[in-house]
Design an enzyme around this catalytic site. Sequence first.
Site, PDB file in Angstrom:
ATOM      1  N   GLU A  16       4.483  28.944 -13.316  1.00  0.00           N
ATOM      2  CA  GLU A  16       5.500  29.077 -12.263  1.00  0.00           C
ATOM      3  C   GLU A  16       4.851  29.905 -11.166  1.00  0.00           C
ATOM      4  O   GLU A  16       4.591  31.090 -11.365  1.00  0.00           O
ATOM      5  CB  GLU A  16       6.736  29.811 -12.793  1.00  0.00           C
ATOM      6  CG  GLU A  16       7.436  29.117 -13.938  1.00  0.00           C
ATOM      7  CD  GLU A  16       8.173  27.868 -13.515  1.00  0.00           C
ATOM      8  OE1 GLU A  16       8.388  27.685 -12.300  1.00  0.00           O
ATOM      9  OE2 GLU A  16       8.510  27.063 -14.389  1.00  0.00           O
ATOM     10  N   CYS A  37      11.048  34.202  -6.354  1.00  0.00           N
ATOM     11  CA  CYS A  37      10.220  33.007  -6.175  1.00  0.00           C
ATOM     12  C   CYS A  37      11.038  31.854  -5.622  1.00  0.00           C
ATOM     13  O   CYS A  37      10.504  30.947  -5.001  1.00  0.00           O
ATOM     14  CB  CYS A  37       9.611  32.610  -7.509  1.00  0.00           C
ATOM     15  SG  CYS A  37      10.861  32.502  -8.795  1.00  0.00           S
TER      16      CYS A  37
HETATM   17  P1  NAP Z   1      -0.148  37.948  -9.715  1.00  0.00           P
HETATM   18  O1  NAP Z   1      -0.941  38.957  -8.991  1.00  0.00           O
HETATM   19  O2  NAP Z   1      -0.721  36.597  -9.892  1.00  0.00           O
HETATM   20  O3  NAP Z   1       0.182  38.625 -11.113  1.00  0.00           O
HETATM   21  C1  NAP Z   1       0.975  37.967 -12.063  1.00  0.00           C
HETATM   22  C2  NAP Z   1       0.594  38.434 -13.454  1.00  0.00           C
HETATM   23  O4  NAP Z   1      -0.744  38.035 -13.754  1.00  0.00           O
HETATM   24  C3  NAP Z   1       0.614  39.944 -13.608  1.00  0.00           C
HETATM   25  O5  NAP Z   1       1.117  40.244 -14.903  1.00  0.00           O
HETATM   26  C4  NAP Z   1      -0.855  40.328 -13.508  1.00  0.00           C
HETATM   27  O6  NAP Z   1      -1.147  41.533 -14.148  1.00  0.00           O
HETATM   28  C5  NAP Z   1      -1.472  39.165 -14.227  1.00  0.00           C
HETATM   29  N1  NAP Z   1      -2.881  38.950 -13.938  1.00  0.00           N
HETATM   30  C6  NAP Z   1      -3.558  39.229 -12.809  1.00  0.00           C
HETATM   31  N2  NAP Z   1      -4.838  38.831 -12.935  1.00  0.00           N
HETATM   32  C7  NAP Z   1      -4.971  38.305 -14.171  1.00  0.00           C
HETATM   33  C8  NAP Z   1      -6.053  37.725 -14.890  1.00  0.00           C
HETATM   34  N3  NAP Z   1      -7.257  37.598 -14.364  1.00  0.00           N
HETATM   35  N4  NAP Z   1      -5.827  37.291 -16.154  1.00  0.00           N
HETATM   36  C9  NAP Z   1      -4.608  37.399 -16.718  1.00  0.00           C
HETATM   37  N5  NAP Z   1      -3.545  37.941 -16.073  1.00  0.00           N
HETATM   38  C10 NAP Z   1      -3.720  38.378 -14.820  1.00  0.00           C
HETATM   39  O7  NAP Z   1       1.253  37.716  -9.057  1.00  0.00           O
HETATM   40  P2  NAP Z   1       2.297  38.805  -8.559  1.00  0.00           P
HETATM   41  O8  NAP Z   1       1.823  39.244  -7.240  1.00  0.00           O
HETATM   42  O9  NAP Z   1       2.582  39.787  -9.619  1.00  0.00           O
HETATM   43  O10 NAP Z   1       3.598  37.908  -8.443  1.00  0.00           O
HETATM   44  C11 NAP Z   1       4.115  37.422  -7.235  1.00  0.00           C
HETATM   45  C12 NAP Z   1       4.054  35.927  -7.178  1.00  0.00           C
HETATM   46  O11 NAP Z   1       4.712  35.365  -8.309  1.00  0.00           O
HETATM   47  C13 NAP Z   1       4.745  35.372  -5.971  1.00  0.00           C
HETATM   48  O12 NAP Z   1       3.886  34.518  -5.306  1.00  0.00           O
HETATM   49  C14 NAP Z   1       5.942  34.602  -6.523  1.00  0.00           C
HETATM   50  O13 NAP Z   1       6.289  33.468  -5.776  1.00  0.00           O
HETATM   51  C15 NAP Z   1       5.510  34.245  -7.888  1.00  0.00           C
HETATM   52  N6  NAP Z   1       6.671  34.126  -8.757  1.00  0.00           N
HETATM   53  C16 NAP Z   1       7.033  32.907  -9.220  1.00  0.00           C
HETATM   54  C17 NAP Z   1       8.133  32.775 -10.041  1.00  0.00           C
HETATM   55  C18 NAP Z   1       8.547  31.445 -10.582  1.00  0.00           C
HETATM   56  O14 NAP Z   1       9.381  31.415 -11.475  1.00  0.00           O
HETATM   57  N7  NAP Z   1       8.026  30.367 -10.094  1.00  0.00           N
HETATM   58  C19 NAP Z   1       8.877  33.896 -10.401  1.00  0.00           C
HETATM   59  C20 NAP Z   1       8.488  35.130  -9.901  1.00  0.00           C
HETATM   60  C21 NAP Z   1       7.370  35.229  -9.076  1.00  0.00           C
HETATM   61  P3  NAP Z   1      -1.263  42.908 -13.332  1.00  0.00           P
HETATM   62  O15 NAP Z   1       0.053  43.183 -12.721  1.00  0.00           O
HETATM   63  O16 NAP Z   1      -1.642  43.890 -14.373  1.00  0.00           O
HETATM   64  O17 NAP Z   1      -2.347  42.680 -12.298  1.00  0.00           O
END
Ligand code: NAP
Length: 525
Positions: free
Chosen positions: A255, A294
């Site tokens: 997602e 999101c």
């Molecule tokens: P993100 O930076 O991609 O982080 C998401 C998760 O991935 C966090 O738990 C992060 O951990 C982890 N992560 C980061 N690098 C990783 C790696 N190399 N390997 C494994 N895990 C890793 O995203 P975000 O900034 O937190 O979230 C915002 C985005 O999520 C927005 O773009 C939003 O649209 C999207 N979103 C989508 C939905 C949906 O249902 N479609 C819902 C909510 C949000 P750390 O925090 O420890 O870095």
Amino acid sequence: MKLANYVYGQWVEGSGEGAALFDPVSGEQLVSVSSDGIDLARAFSFARDSAGPALRVLGYEARAGLLGAIADVLAAKRSDYYEISLKNSGAGEGDAAFDVDGAIFTLKTYARAGRALGPARLLREGKAVPLAKTDAFQGQHFLAPLTGVAVFINAFNFPAWGLWEKAAPALLAGVPVVVKPATPTAWLTQRMVEDVVAAGILPPGAISIVCGSARDLLDHVQACDLVSFTGSAETAARIRNHPKVVANAVRVNVEADSLNSAILGPDAVPGSGEFDLAVKEIVREMTIKAGQKCTAIRRVLAPAAIAPALAEAVAAKLAGMKVGNPRSEGVRVGPLVSKAQQAAAEEGLALLRKDARVVFGGGEGFAPVDADPAASAFVQPTLLYCDKGLAAQYVHDVEVFGPVATVLPYADTPEAIALARRGGGSLVASAYSADAAFLGDLVPAIADLHGRVMVVDSAIGSQHTGHGNVMPTCLHGGPGRAGGGEELGGLRALAAYHRRYVVQGGPALLEALARDAADAALLGG
Ligand code: NAP
């Protein structure tokens, strides 16, 4: 205080200083998290070997009972979760409710729905199919729960709902859960897991939590595991291409982000019910959780004759909303969750402004109520207006994860369709119209690029569930840019946690195998 991880049935503190979590209003450090030194290989095998069999032996109905018990524990501790949401996410009551109550509601929905599957331990799909001239040799399809673990890597914006909307169907299916919440808001997820573990509802290892860096988490995934990721497209790509995920063909559900549209029909003229419903929803979507959803409306498509009045009406409502410390009287819009998110939103906004003019907001001269602008993570709600249509360079590509939306006028229905599709795949689009001809053209033309299309007219009025509100009984997920994942949709969600297989053999064997199975048709009911 350093939050402990719960792995192999034990609370284990990670080593080192860990990463700090902050109050986005005051900038004060709250707690820290660390996954350093945690034996993740052991965490996975304990969950697989100990909790998996203990869960699967129970059957669907009994596991539905566990979900109900979890919901009761969480409901009893609701005020603790609101307090953590306020401190760590800057969430006022309404914003916290969206996450916390949304989680409890989703668990209750699955607890209720899961009972319909009875005491079965697997699902039979369809009737046996004949494979020979006589009925001596046939094929029967089954869906059996995965024997691995469900790994959830979650985003920061829904620390409560983000866990339980995934864990409810996983646990109902009999699959143990390992959750890695996003670091900036991991506290609420960790506390909920702590409360559920303390209540002794689940077999040991049925839920594990790893706070802090993901480290080598994915190095331990195997063929019968599932990875469900919510977050940015960049991280999603890294997860999909992880060597262990690729080598073991691990099922991955994503997602990701999304440039969701609200679309006004030609009949949604100022003064109509549809116009008013659109204005209300756009403002709600921009301001709930400060736009950190999101599913939030990012692009507003309106007939060219209506767009200026629409922008004015939305701007007027935004002007009346207090932005600031949610502890202050009358504040309606809170901060983003961190300074990093504030910086990312400002960067994105600067790009959108290359395509669009500011109708309201923009940040110049903005000061949050009862908060230090230097220490806090506020972004002023900002409405933009872009008349470049499909030629816009950033509006269709840059997701500002904050209280920002852009109005785009369109000339005719084909242009509205093209603009909505230009998002490249979204979680949701909402249409405000009672014009059957317009909707008959629009809905089928955008449906393959949207997980959900919500259509509202004045007959539905305030009974609709909301553009950005994800109902557990309806599908959540979207194609393309939105990640291509599918979640929820009632019992349909169980399919992700089962493996389909067919057994070919004689009718007696097939009947014996199918005897205690529930009908997989119930998943679509
Ligand atoms: P993100 O930076 O991609 O982080 C998401 C998760 O991935 C966090 O738990 C992060 O951990 C982890 N992560 C980061 N690098 C990783 C790696 N190399 N390997 C494994 N895990 C890793 O995203 P975000 O900034 O937190 O979230 C915002 C985005 O999520 C927005 O773009 C939003 O649209 C999207 N979103 C989508 C939905 C949906 O249902 N479609 C819902 C909510 C949000 P750390 O925090 O420890 O870095």
